[in-house]
Design an enzyme around this catalytic site. Sequence first.
Site, short mmCIF file in Angstrom:
data_model
loop_
_atom_site.label_atom_id
_atom_site.label_comp_id
_atom_site.label_asym_id
_atom_site.label_seq_id
_atom_site.Cartn_x
_atom_site.Cartn_y
_atom_site.Cartn_z
NE ARG A 67 -4.04 -1.43 2.15
CZ ARG A 67 -5.41 -0.97 1.95
NH1 ARG A 67 -5.64 0.47 1.97
NH2 ARG A 67 -5.98 -2.06 1.48
CE1 TYR A 85 -0.74 -8.54 -1.80
CE2 TYR A 85 -3.19 -9.95 -0.83
CZ TYR A 85 -1.63 -8.58 -0.88
OH TYR A 85 -3.12 -7.60 -0.43
CG ASP A 120 -13.48 2.30 2.41
OD1 ASP A 120 -14.02 1.38 1.44
OD2 ASP A 120 -12.51 1.93 3.17
C1 LIG Z 1 -7.48 -5.45 5.61
C2 LIG Z 1 -8.17 -4.86 4.80
C3 LIG Z 1 -7.46 -5.41 3.02
C4 LIG Z 1 -8.32 -4.65 2.13
N1 LIG Z 1 -7.49 -5.63 0.73
C5 LIG Z 1 -8.23 -5.13 -0.64
C6 LIG Z 1 -7.33 -4.91 -1.52
O1 LIG Z 1 -6.85 -6.02 -1.51
N2 LIG Z 1 -8.58 -4.65 -2.33
C7 LIG Z 1 -9.35 -3.36 -2.88
O2 LIG Z 1 -9.10 -2.92 -3.70
N3 LIG Z 1 -9.49 -3.66 -1.44
C8 LIG Z 1 -8.85 -3.56 -0.09
N4 LIG Z 1 -8.80 -3.25 1.39
C9 LIG Z 1 -10.58 -1.96 0.37
C10 LIG Z 1 -9.48 -0.28 0.65
O3 LIG Z 1 -8.50 -0.80 1.71
C11 LIG Z 1 -10.51 0.60 0.64
O4 LIG Z 1 -11.37 -0.27 -0.08
C12 LIG Z 1 -10.37 1.11 -0.05
O5 LIG Z 1 -8.45 1.93 0.60
C13 LIG Z 1 -10.60 2.61 0.08
O6 LIG Z 1 -10.73 4.14 -0.93
P1 LIG Z 1 -10.90 5.21 -0.39
O7 LIG Z 1 -9.76 6.37 -1.30
O8 LIG Z 1 -11.67 5.39 -0.80
O9 LIG Z 1 -10.22 5.13 1.31
P2 LIG Z 1 -9.27 5.89 2.67
O10 LIG Z 1 -7.90 5.01 1.12
O11 LIG Z 1 -9.17 5.02 3.31
O12 LIG Z 1 -8.49 6.87 2.05
C14 LIG Z 1 -9.38 8.04 3.03
C15 LIG Z 1 -8.24 9.46 3.63
O13 LIG Z 1 -9.02 10.29 3.94
C16 LIG Z 1 -8.25 11.20 4.90
N5 LIG Z 1 -8.97 11.68 6.14
C17 LIG Z 1 -9.80 10.56 6.62
N6 LIG Z 1 -10.59 12.05 7.69
C18 LIG Z 1 -10.47 12.53 7.12
C19 LIG Z 1 -10.39 13.99 7.66
N7 LIG Z 1 -11.60 14.14 8.39
N8 LIG Z 1 -9.74 15.04 6.87
C20 LIG Z 1 -9.05 14.53 5.98
N9 LIG Z 1 -8.68 13.86 5.87
C21 LIG Z 1 -9.30 13.15 6.53
C22 LIG Z 1 -6.92 9.66 5.45
O14 LIG Z 1 -5.99 9.89 6.21
C23 LIG Z 1 -6.94 9.22 4.19
O15 LIG Z 1 -5.94 9.72 3.88
C24 LIG Z 1 -8.87 -3.72 1.74
C25 LIG Z 1 -9.56 -3.32 3.34
C26 LIG Z 1 -9.01 -4.22 4.67
C27 LIG Z 1 -9.41 -3.52 5.51
#
Ligand SMILES: Cc1cc2nc3c(=O)[nH]c(=O)nc-3n(C[C@H](O)[C@H](O)[C@H](O)COP(=O)(O)OP(=O)(O)OC[C@H]3O[C@@H](n4cnc5c(N)ncnc54)[C@H](O)[C@@H]3O)c2cc1C
Length: 376
Positions: free
Chosen positions: A108, A213, A292
């Site tokens: 990551r 993996y 998310d």
């Molecule tokens: C154990 C595990 C394994 C996973 N494996 C996979 C996989 O193999 N393949 C896959 O596709 N997905 C996988 N996922 C899911 C994936 O990690 C998430 O769905 C993905 O990271 C979501 O992306 P996002 O950009 O929506 O949110 P995030 O990646 O969570 O990014 C959100 C960002 O917002 C920032 N943030 C939060 N609150 C605030 C705030 N108030 N102000 C400013 N910034 C803020 C955070 O710091 C972060 O940088 C996995 C999840 C888990 C828990």
Amino acid sequence: MDRKTRIAVIGAGLGGLTVAGFLQRSGFAVNIYEQAPEFSRIGAGIILSANATKVLRRLAVERDLIATGIKPNSYVSRAWDTGETMYEIQFDAASEQRFGGPYLNVHRGDLHNVLERVVAPGTISFDHRLIDVQKAGSGYRLTFGNGMMVDVDLIIGADGINSKVREFILGVEPPRFAGAVAYRAIFPSERLRGFEIADCTKWWGPDRHALPYYMTSRRDEIYVIGVVPAARWESDKPVLPSSRKAFREAFVDFHADFHRVIDAAGDVTLWPIYDRPRNDCWSGGRMVLMGDACHPVRPYMAAGGAMAIEDGAILSRCLETIDDPAEAFRWYEVTRIERVGEVQRISIENSWMRGPTETDWFYCYDPCLAPLTQPA
Ligand SMILES: Cc1cc2nc3c(=O)[nH]c(=O)nc-3n(C[C@H](O)[C@H](O)[C@H](O)COP(=O)(O)OP(=O)(O)OC[C@H]3O[C@@H](n4cnc5c(N)ncnc54)[C@H](O)[C@@H]3O)c2cc1C
């Protein structure tokens, strides 16, 4: 939409970087506000399937990702006790051609280092934790934990499962504990002392599963996650230190091949797993959610990150082509909700590639070209 619209993306995760990268390419003024002081190499791997990697190709980072991660030869599902192969999908030139992109496993932290390049230098303001949103004229005033305030016309909440932007659209509602916790470890493959493992294996038990993996094409670094049922998560911390012993005990009945992997692990951590029930309202006023922030899924299909990347491609296309933001958000929601809902359903069921699985609808999908759905 008017290219002068001031757009704030909250969160520099997979979704936020993707949507900002596309919007900047079509001439929008976009800034990203990220709570973290910097990107760090947190201990986890991630799988990116072809539906996501083909998006990242459009953002010109596919090659760099391939160089830093690994294109696994295959994905294998094995039975926890006998080790029997329940399903296997080969990844090769033919599958890449068919799916329109590679299947990739990557660390990551390395993924983020590469993804940061999809936006113009200076786009991301680190150390900016959003704490408040107030109406200001036709737009909003954002307040950050560091005391900074910024006026914007449109907010994209890409701030993950504990989204602050979500609170301003849907109210405060904590995520749902999924009744499971995950052991996780990363270690150099030399610790396997010559024992060979497949590039990507999911071990399926009756009520638990595990997934080791490789994360690099040199096959020198391994990520393993083992998910077990748990009644509750009692700590207020998002991760706790654990141990190889606890990991092994949780998988004591599993096949000897998997024990070899656990026995090679060094530091082991324990993480709670959360999701949210499906909710089809992803926007309000000139605020919209993605990834998310609106649809966190259990990580059993390895698809949550891919969904955030797909959202980024579709949301940017809607904002580029539709003048009224509220109308653009409706097109985005209608285009996305059915597909994401199916991914949420499969993730809860934990059935993806357990046995023979029709994968084309998922892997062949191209969010940069797929038709946008007109709202009723
Ligand atoms: C154990 C595990 C394994 C996973 N494996 C996979 C996989 O193999 N393949 C896959 O596709 N997905 C996988 N996922 C899911 C994936 O990690 C998430 O769905 C993905 O990271 C979501 O992306 P996002 O950009 O929506 O949110 P995030 O990646 O969570 O990014 C959100 C960002 O917002 C920032 N943030 C939060 N609150 C605030 C705030 N108030 N102000 C400013 N910034 C803020 C955070 O710091 C972060 O940088 C996995 C999840 C888990 C828990």
